[in-house]
Design an enzyme around this catalytic site. Structure first.
Site, PDB file in Angstrom:
ATOM      1  N   GLU A 195     -12.380   3.158  -1.640  1.00  0.00           N
ATOM      2  CA  GLU A 195     -11.914   4.233  -2.529  1.00  0.00           C
ATOM      3  C   GLU A 195     -11.648   3.735  -3.934  1.00  0.00           C
ATOM      4  O   GLU A 195     -11.883   4.460  -4.908  1.00  0.00           O
ATOM      5  CB  GLU A 195     -10.634   4.862  -1.960  1.00  0.00           C
ATOM      6  CG  GLU A 195     -10.881   5.678  -0.694  1.00  0.00           C
ATOM      7  CD  GLU A 195      -9.588   6.136  -0.043  1.00  0.00           C
ATOM      8  OE1 GLU A 195      -8.510   5.960  -0.647  1.00  0.00           O
ATOM      9  OE2 GLU A 195      -9.672   6.667   1.076  1.00  0.00           O
ATOM     10  N   VAL A 196     -11.105   2.528  -4.038  1.00  0.00           N
ATOM     11  CA  VAL A 196     -10.738   2.012  -5.356  1.00  0.00           C
ATOM     12  C   VAL A 196     -11.712   0.885  -5.729  1.00  0.00           C
ATOM     13  O   VAL A 196     -11.797  -0.129  -5.012  1.00  0.00           O
ATOM     14  CB  VAL A 196      -9.286   1.485  -5.358  1.00  0.00           C
ATOM     15  CG1 VAL A 196      -8.910   0.971  -6.738  1.00  0.00           C
ATOM     16  CG2 VAL A 196      -8.316   2.578  -4.903  1.00  0.00           C
ATOM     17  N   HIS A 241      -6.837  -5.709   2.219  1.00  0.00           N
ATOM     18  CA  HIS A 241      -5.684  -5.149   2.934  1.00  0.00           C
ATOM     19  C   HIS A 241      -5.191  -6.212   3.908  1.00  0.00           C
ATOM     20  O   HIS A 241      -5.969  -6.713   4.732  1.00  0.00           O
ATOM     21  CB  HIS A 241      -6.099  -3.933   3.773  1.00  0.00           C
ATOM     22  CG  HIS A 241      -6.612  -2.759   3.010  1.00  0.00           C
ATOM     23  ND1 HIS A 241      -5.885  -1.599   2.865  1.00  0.00           N
ATOM     24  CD2 HIS A 241      -7.795  -2.537   2.385  1.00  0.00           C
ATOM     25  CE1 HIS A 241      -6.601  -0.709   2.184  1.00  0.00           C
ATOM     26  NE2 HIS A 241      -7.766  -1.259   1.878  1.00  0.00           N
ATOM     27  N   ASP A 250       0.858  -1.184   0.000  1.00  0.00           N
ATOM     28  CA  ASP A 250       0.000   0.000   0.000  1.00  0.00           C
ATOM     29  C   ASP A 250       0.894   1.235   0.000  1.00  0.00           C
ATOM     30  O   ASP A 250       1.878   1.315   0.725  1.00  0.00           O
ATOM     31  CB  ASP A 250      -0.913  -0.007   1.242  1.00  0.00           C
ATOM     32  CG  ASP A 250      -2.059   0.985   1.101  1.00  0.00           C
ATOM     33  OD1 ASP A 250      -3.220   0.543   1.038  1.00  0.00           O
ATOM     34  OD2 ASP A 250      -1.782   2.215   1.042  1.00  0.00           O
ATOM     35  N   HIS A 255     -10.033  -5.519  -3.324  1.00  0.00           N
ATOM     36  CA  HIS A 255      -8.701  -5.648  -2.723  1.00  0.00           C
ATOM     37  C   HIS A 255      -8.853  -5.986  -1.251  1.00  0.00           C
ATOM     38  O   HIS A 255      -9.741  -5.488  -0.579  1.00  0.00           O
ATOM     39  CB  HIS A 255      -7.876  -4.369  -2.892  1.00  0.00           C
ATOM     40  CG  HIS A 255      -8.574  -3.102  -2.483  1.00  0.00           C
ATOM     41  ND1 HIS A 255      -9.562  -2.518  -3.250  1.00  0.00           N
ATOM     42  CD2 HIS A 255      -8.431  -2.315  -1.398  1.00  0.00           C
ATOM     43  CE1 HIS A 255      -9.992  -1.428  -2.653  1.00  0.00           C
ATOM     44  NE2 HIS A 255      -9.334  -1.268  -1.518  1.00  0.00           N
ATOM     45  N   ASN A 311     -12.591  -3.192   2.496  1.00  0.00           N
ATOM     46  CA  ASN A 311     -13.500  -2.047   2.518  1.00  0.00           C
ATOM     47  C   ASN A 311     -14.414  -2.152   1.303  1.00  0.00           C
ATOM     48  O   ASN A 311     -13.938  -2.336   0.177  1.00  0.00           O
ATOM     49  CB  ASN A 311     -12.706  -0.741   2.480  1.00  0.00           C
ATOM     50  CG  ASN A 311     -11.874  -0.538   3.719  1.00  0.00           C
ATOM     51  OD1 ASN A 311     -12.306  -0.876   4.811  1.00  0.00           O
ATOM     52  ND2 ASN A 311     -10.684  -0.003   3.562  1.00  0.00           N
TER      53      ASN A 311
END
Ligand code: AMP
Length: 123
Positions: free
Chosen positions: A101-102, A108, A35, A106, A93
């Site tokens: 956000e993206v 984390h 990240d 994904h 998320n």
């Protein structure tokens, strides 16, 4: 729910090699990279190579090989980062409430120090 994948998102550009990344691990079905704004000593993002917006999208439309390949990649990254033994947090998320956000799935993988409790109690 039907999903539309935006192929101009930043992780799509990373997958196409248009933007550099600090790769930790790569397989047929997944890419893992550091990240850009780490929250802990180890903070890696694991993404499927296919065009999936979210976990919901991925688990509805991905093949068994993609699903297995992605999960295997997550395990491999944890071992490579040395966080399997002491522990880590895996976070996806998702959407508006999850503050994603993206818009490319994904996970984390965050570790390398005690992380505290996951969330504050609801008010
Ligand atoms: P979220 O979608 O809220 O789960 O968070 C997206 C994550 O992507 C954030 O932690 C960002 O720091 C990270 N990020 C954004 N752009 C890049 C990039 N070019 N390389 C690596 N990580 C990134």
């Amino acid at each position: 729910m039907a999903y539309t994948y935006d192929d101009q998102n930043i992780f799509a550009k990373i997958l196409r090699g248009e933007i550099p990344n600090d790769t930790v691990y790569e397989s047929d079905h997944a890419l893992a990279f550091r990240d850009i704004s780490p929250a802990a000593p180890s903070h890696v993002l694991v993404i499927p190579k296919g065009p999936y917006v979210s976990m919901d999208h991925f688990t509805q439309e991905a093949s068994d090989a993609e699903l297995i390949g992605f999960m295997r990649a997550i395990g491999e990254v944890c071992r490579l980062e040395g966080v399997s033994e002491k522990g880590f947090r895996a976070i996806a998320n998702t959407g508006e409430h999850g503050v994603q956000e993206v818009p490319h799935l994904h996970i984390h993988i965050i570790g390398g120090r005690p992380l505290g409790r996951m969330l504050s109690p609801a008010t």
